[in-house]
Design an enzyme around this catalytic site. Structure first.
Site, PDB file in Angstrom:
ATOM      1  N   ARG A   1       0.820  -1.209   0.000  1.00 11.38           N
ATOM      2  CA  ARG A   1       0.000   0.000   0.000  1.00 11.38           C
ATOM      3  C   ARG A   1       0.849   1.252   0.000  1.00 11.38           C
ATOM      4  O   ARG A   1       1.932   1.287   0.576  1.00 11.38           O
ATOM      5  CB  ARG A   1      -0.900   0.032   1.236  1.00 11.38           C
ATOM      6  CG  ARG A   1      -1.803   1.263   1.272  1.00 11.38           C
ATOM      7  CD  ARG A   1      -2.649   1.325   2.504  1.00 11.38           C
ATOM      8  NE  ARG A   1      -1.948   2.042   3.566  1.00 11.38           N
ATOM      9  CZ  ARG A   1      -2.462   2.274   4.761  1.00 11.38           C
ATOM     10  NH1 ARG A   1      -3.668   1.833   5.067  1.00 11.38           N
ATOM     11  NH2 ARG A   1      -1.784   2.935   5.657  1.00 11.38           N
TER      12      ARG A   1
ATOM     13  N   CYS B   1       0.021   5.520   0.761  1.00 12.26           N
ATOM     14  CA  CYS B   1      -0.974   6.481   1.220  1.00 12.26           C
ATOM     15  C   CYS B   1      -0.345   7.854   1.133  1.00 12.26           C
ATOM     16  O   CYS B   1       0.710   8.096   1.730  1.00 12.26           O
ATOM     17  CB  CYS B   1      -1.405   6.173   2.656  1.00 12.26           C
ATOM     18  SG  CYS B   1      -2.669   7.319   3.271  1.00 12.26           S
TER      19      CYS B   1
END
Length: 123
Positions: free
Chosen positions: A101, A103
């Site tokens: 991930r 972000c």
């Protein structure tokens, strides 16, 4: 070879793009904003907005014949990193298998939303 994925259970595209594309054994899900299947924006705290994004992702992956468990990469866009912890609390309940991930904080998102999430899943 690629094909378009469309789920009537997810927010319709807000522009000239597909909800997702199937290509080479992967599903590329476009950024999902906190909106319902009619395109109406969802209201609430950042956790509820994150959940709405995740619900759209699930609906699109279901339409593609795959699942959240097959997501390998997620990108999360926030307009304010002060929302990171609350977003993360909802996110970790949805993506329990911990895909890769990123972000990042961005200046603005479409329709003035506070969070947008996109992902890549395997078929």
């Amino acid at each position: 070879m690629s094909s378009i994925i469309l789920s009537k259970e997810a927010c319709p595209p807000a522009g000239p793009y597909s909800q997702a594309i199937r290509a080479n054994g992967q599903i590329f899900v476009s950024g999902q904003i906190p909106a319902d299947s009619t395109g109406a924006l969802v209201e609430g705290n950042i956790g509820e907005l994150t959940q709405a994004c995740c619900n759209n992702i699930k609906a699109i992956l279901d339409a593609a014949g795959t699942s959240v468990e097959k997501v390998v990469k997620v990108n999360v866009f926030l307009t304010d990193m002060a929302n990171f912890a609350e977003m993360n609390a909802t996110y970790e309940k949805f993506f329990v298998h911990k895909p890769a991930r990123s972000c990042v904080a961005v200046h603005q998102l479409p329709k003035g939303v506070l969070v947008e999430i996109e992902c890549i899943a395997l078929e």
